[in-house]
Design an enzyme around this catalytic site. Structure first.
Site, PDB file in Angstrom:
ATOM      1  N   HIS A  78       0.840  -1.193   0.000  1.00  0.00           N
ATOM      2  CA  HIS A  78       0.000   0.000   0.000  1.00  0.00           C
ATOM      3  C   HIS A  78       0.882   1.252   0.000  1.00  0.00           C
ATOM      4  O   HIS A  78       1.781   1.381   0.819  1.00  0.00           O
ATOM      5  CB  HIS A  78      -0.899  -0.006   1.240  1.00  0.00           C
ATOM      6  CG  HIS A  78      -1.918   1.085   1.285  1.00  0.00           C
ATOM      7  ND1 HIS A  78      -2.780   1.349   0.252  1.00  0.00           N
ATOM      8  CD2 HIS A  78      -2.207   1.990   2.255  1.00  0.00           C
ATOM      9  CE1 HIS A  78      -3.573   2.368   0.581  1.00  0.00           C
ATOM     10  NE2 HIS A  78      -3.240   2.769   1.793  1.00  0.00           N
ATOM     11  N   ASN A  95      -3.362   8.795   4.415  1.00  0.00           N
ATOM     12  CA  ASN A  95      -3.806   7.651   3.642  1.00  0.00           C
ATOM     13  C   ASN A  95      -4.657   8.116   2.471  1.00  0.00           C
ATOM     14  O   ASN A  95      -5.060   9.275   2.401  1.00  0.00           O
ATOM     15  CB  ASN A  95      -4.601   6.695   4.549  1.00  0.00           C
ATOM     16  CG  ASN A  95      -4.632   5.287   4.016  1.00  0.00           C
ATOM     17  OD1 ASN A  95      -4.240   5.019   2.888  1.00  0.00           O
ATOM     18  ND2 ASN A  95      -5.105   4.369   4.827  1.00  0.00           N
TER      19      ASN A  95
END
Length: 126
Positions: A78, A95
């Protein structure tokens, strides 16, 4: 360079809405950051840094310092943005899952190489 209010973070995949070559969005180059805490902190002091982490258990995060990775099984999966660090050395991470997730789209990651954050840092130069 545009501000957050001029080009807000949405947390959803889409097309870039910027145009032209002098709008502050087009990367000029990039540089890899050395894989150590001091190098990443120094880079973050200049601008945010793109990093990869293990996020296999991250979806349930809501607050606090995240440290739920197996250090003997680091498989980066990620991409996130390292935007700062606090006085305890925790990484402040933005994020891409939207502001409804975590702490308004951000989370704290435990210090050092937690979840592989130091394995592949890359700084974009605009």
């Amino acid at each position: 360079m545009k501000t957050e209010s001029e080009y807000p973070y949405t947390g959803f995949q889409g097309s870039c809405k910027a145009s032209g070559t002098s709008n502050g969005y087009k990367p000029v180059s990039f540089r890899y950051i050395s894989s150590n805490t001091l190098a990443l902190q120094t880079a973050i002091n200049a601008s945010p840094v793109s990093v990869a982490i293990v996020a296999s258990n991250l979806s349930m995060y809501s607050s606090g310092v995240y440290n739920n990775c197996n250090p003997s099984n680091i498989k980066l999966n990620h991409a996130v943005l390292a935007v700062g660090y606090d006085t305890k050395g925790n990484w402040i991470i933005k994020n891409s899952w939207g502001t409804y997730w975590g702490e308004s789209g951000y989370f704290l990651l435990a210090p050092n190489n937690t979840c592989g954050i130091l394995d592949d840092p890359l700084q974009i130069i605009a």
